[in-house]
Write an enzyme that holds these catalytic residues in place. Sequence first.
Site, short mmCIF file in Angstrom:
data_model
loop_
_atom_site.label_atom_id
_atom_site.label_comp_id
_atom_site.label_asym_id
_atom_site.label_seq_id
_atom_site.Cartn_x
_atom_site.Cartn_y
_atom_site.Cartn_z
N HIS A 105 0.90 -1.10 0.05
CA HIS A 105 0.24 -0.05 -0.06
C HIS A 105 1.05 1.35 0.18
O HIS A 105 2.01 1.28 0.72
CB HIS A 105 -0.89 0.03 1.06
CG HIS A 105 -1.79 0.96 1.13
ND1 HIS A 105 -1.75 2.35 1.41
CD2 HIS A 105 -3.34 1.02 0.81
CE1 HIS A 105 -2.89 3.07 1.17
NE2 HIS A 105 -3.83 2.26 0.71
N GLU A 146 -3.97 1.75 -7.34
CA GLU A 146 -4.43 2.77 -6.68
C GLU A 146 -3.62 4.06 -6.81
O GLU A 146 -2.38 4.04 -6.34
CB GLU A 146 -4.24 2.36 -5.11
CG GLU A 146 -5.22 1.32 -4.70
CD GLU A 146 -5.50 1.48 -3.08
OE1 GLU A 146 -6.61 1.54 -2.81
OE2 GLU A 146 -4.62 1.39 -2.27
P1 PGA Z 1 -9.53 5.90 -0.10
O1 PGA Z 1 -8.53 4.87 0.32
O2 PGA Z 1 -10.85 5.08 -0.53
O3 PGA Z 1 -9.76 6.32 1.36
O4 PGA Z 1 -8.98 6.77 -0.98
C1 PGA Z 1 -8.25 3.68 -0.57
C2 PGA Z 1 -7.01 2.92 0.00
O5 PGA Z 1 -5.95 3.62 0.42
O6 PGA Z 1 -6.96 1.53 -0.21
#
Ligand code: PGA
Length: 254
Positions: free
Chosen positions: A98, A171
């Site tokens: 992440h 992401e």
């Molecule tokens: P968010 O986070 O939906 O708050 O943007 C997504 C993540 O960090 O997995």
Amino acid sequence: MKKNPLVIANWKMKLMPSEAIQLARLYVRFQRGRKEHPFTFAMCPSSESIAVVYNVIRSSSLRLGAQNCFWENAGAYTGETSPATLRALGCTYCIVGHSERRQYLGETDDMIAKKISAILAIPGLIPVVCIGENASHRKNNTYRPFLKAQLAACFHCAKPRKGQAIVIAYEPVWAIGTGRPNTPKDCAEIYELIRSFAAQALPYARISVLYGGSVTAENIHSFISNGVSDGCLIGGASVIHKEFSALYRALSRL
Ligand code: PGA
């Protein structure tokens, strides 16, 4: 829409164990209200709440995941979490790489590669590998080579068995927690990039591609129903009771 999309809630470090139990109970209540589920739902509490959340969801069809793990299963590694232990505690998924861990804990692609291999070695545990460009890659139009390099580095030693599941979550760092998600149209290009990488580098694995970054009840439909992604990774919206209720209703209408 893809059949049975995968929706993973990343609760981050936002809840006390008692709050995690409450939220898990809410998830179970929603899930019990429906006979059939057109999607698979997993929640990832912080590691200290995994065991208590498992107790709440164990007889439901909800799944459990972790937000991180170490690359060894046992030994003198103070403060780390063993993938084998996570599986024993009922986890099906483990998020790795992440961007918040890359940013605050100095996690590198090489560390992530070792973690992926460790997870793949535990039967029943599925890695959820996060990749994503930052705002400057996007601005300079260097995000494609950046993402390709990130994928190659993270999976350089992965040896999945035939048919073994791997989840890759796209992401974009600039979209996480900002309320500014990437557009489904721009994401489609990245899913394509991920799938063509996986076809070459991980030909025997069963790959699912998720989108994450400011997903809400209002926009989740556009990420899942376009049929290009296999689901979503949701952070902020998944821990707010009202927002989760709206999310669940939106998912149920898919
Ligand atoms: P968010 O986070 O939906 O708050 O943007 C997504 C993540 O960090 O997995």
